[in-house]
Design an enzyme around this catalytic site. Structure first.
Site, PDB file in Angstrom:
ATOM      1  N   VAL A  52       0.804  -1.212   0.167  1.00 46.12           N
ATOM      2  CA  VAL A  52      -0.013   0.006   0.048  1.00 46.12           C
ATOM      3  C   VAL A  52       0.704   1.312  -0.084  1.00 46.12           C
ATOM      4  O   VAL A  52       0.303   2.240  -0.085  1.00 46.12           O
ATOM      5  CB  VAL A  52      -0.979   0.091   1.102  1.00 46.12           C
ATOM      6  CG1 VAL A  52      -2.078  -1.102   0.832  1.00 46.12           C
ATOM      7  CG2 VAL A  52      -0.024  -0.160   2.539  1.00 46.12           C
ATOM      8  N   TYR A  53       2.100   1.219   0.026  1.00 43.54           N
ATOM      9  CA  TYR A  53       3.053   2.363   0.109  1.00 43.54           C
ATOM     10  C   TYR A  53       2.929   2.939  -1.355  1.00 43.54           C
ATOM     11  O   TYR A  53       3.471   2.533  -2.127  1.00 43.54           O
ATOM     12  CB  TYR A  53       4.388   2.126   0.627  1.00 43.54           C
ATOM     13  CG  TYR A  53       4.742   1.439   2.036  1.00 43.54           C
ATOM     14  CD1 TYR A  53       3.664   1.905   2.978  1.00 43.54           C
ATOM     15  CD2 TYR A  53       5.561   1.037   2.508  1.00 43.54           C
ATOM     16  CE1 TYR A  53       3.899   1.282   4.187  1.00 43.54           C
ATOM     17  CE2 TYR A  53       6.099   0.786   3.656  1.00 43.54           C
ATOM     18  CZ  TYR A  53       5.089   0.777   4.531  1.00 43.54           C
ATOM     19  OH  TYR A  53       5.275   0.509   5.777  1.00 43.54           O
TER      20      TYR A  53
END
Length: 312
Positions: A52-53
């Site tokens: 999700v970064y």
């Protein structure tokens, strides 16, 4: 850089890990390349990312650097899954294995060294979640598995379940926020980790940047606390109790002739159960300051004083 075993495993990692949450967003690909080169030159091996970064951009940038800059075998690559792009927790077998395959595709790898459950998902049976870890190891998509942001009882339950039957993939690490400004994990998580022989990987070991001393006289215009995105993330550590701890760190740093950053990072790096703090930097120069702490070890009297002032 000193190497340490990750939990009760044969995996050696550098005692500082390189976090990549800002890569592809605040940190440009060129800056990321400079960071990774400097980290490896200093003997660093553990690089941490998550699906999700940057909506996957962090993994994409790291994947390009693994292809073009640093040999794959020089690094211990870790990533995380269990949060959907919309922020919903999902540690179902279906989502986890699909997410891992997507991470491998973005990284350009056949396997990662450490795959971690990013959060605990109370809506999915734990045995289902842990079965996905077993399959990931058995299929060769990861070599080791860990958890992140698990409470003490959640960690203990997961570690015990994995040890209860031969052939299950043992939990070797837990990634948690830990610093002089955030010691809550010492109550339950650290004892659970030590009992299960699970290595602790602290995130935000510099108290969301506050322990560097940059906020002692206000909020710098170029700091994260001055941005809309990170202001609320930093704000909890700008109160009076935090100020007293930061002043104590700064006093210790002046006496030792080092930076406040070096004092704060050395303190958490050498705490019981800790294997490698995960440090993030927006720029190569910030990372250089972090890497220069490798030779700093706090005298016992300073460590004890910091323990006392931060024990709240």
């Amino acid at each position: 850089m000193e190497q340490r075993h990750l939990g009760r495993s044969g995996l050696l990692v550098s005692r500082l890990g390189l976090g990549t949450m800002t890569w592809g967003q605040e940190t440009s690909p060129d800056e990321a390349a400079a960071q990774l080169a400097g980290f490896v030159d200093a003997g660093g091996t553990l690089v941490d990312t998550a699906d999700v970064y940057g909506d996957g951009d962090s993994e994409r940038v790291l994947g390009r650097l693994l292809r073009d800059l640093v040999p794959r075998d020089d690094l211990v690559v870790g990533t995380k899954s269990a949060i959907r792009p919309n922020g919903r927790y999902d540690a179902s077998r279906r989502h986890l294995l699909t997410a891992l395959d997507a991470s491998l595709d973005r990284l350009g790898l056949e396997h990662v060294d450490l795959w971690q459950l990013h959060v605990y998902d109370p809506m999915t049976p734990l045995e289902e979640t842990l079965a996905a870890l077993d399959e990931a190891v058995a299929s060769g998509r990861t070599r080791y598995v860990g958890v992140s942001n698990y409470a003490g009882w959640q960690l203990a339950k997961a570690a015990a379940w994995q040890r209860a039957w031969p052939g299950r993939a043992p939990i070797v690490s837990t990634q948690m926020e830990y610093s002089l400004l955030h010691r809550e994990i010492e109550r339950e998580v650290v004892p659970a980790a030590e009992d299960a022989e699970v290595g602790v990987l602290p995130w935000s070991p510099l108290g969301r940047g506050v322990l560097t001393g940059k906020y002692r006289t206000g909020i710098p215009a170029d700091s994260r606390a001055a941005t809309t995105r990170y202001a609320e993330f930093v704000r909890p550590y700008l109160g009076e109790q935090s100020r007293l701890i930061v002043e104590s760190v700064s006093t210790a740093a002046e006496g030792l002739g080092v930076s406040p950053l070096a004092v704060a990072l050395s303190w958490v790096r050498d705490r019981p159960g800790v294997v490698a703090p995960i440090v993030g930097a927006r720029t190569p120069s910030q990372l250089l300051g972090i890497l220069q702490t490798e030779d700093v070890t706090l005298p016992a009297e300073i460590r004890d004083a910091l323990d006392d002032i931060s024990d709240v």
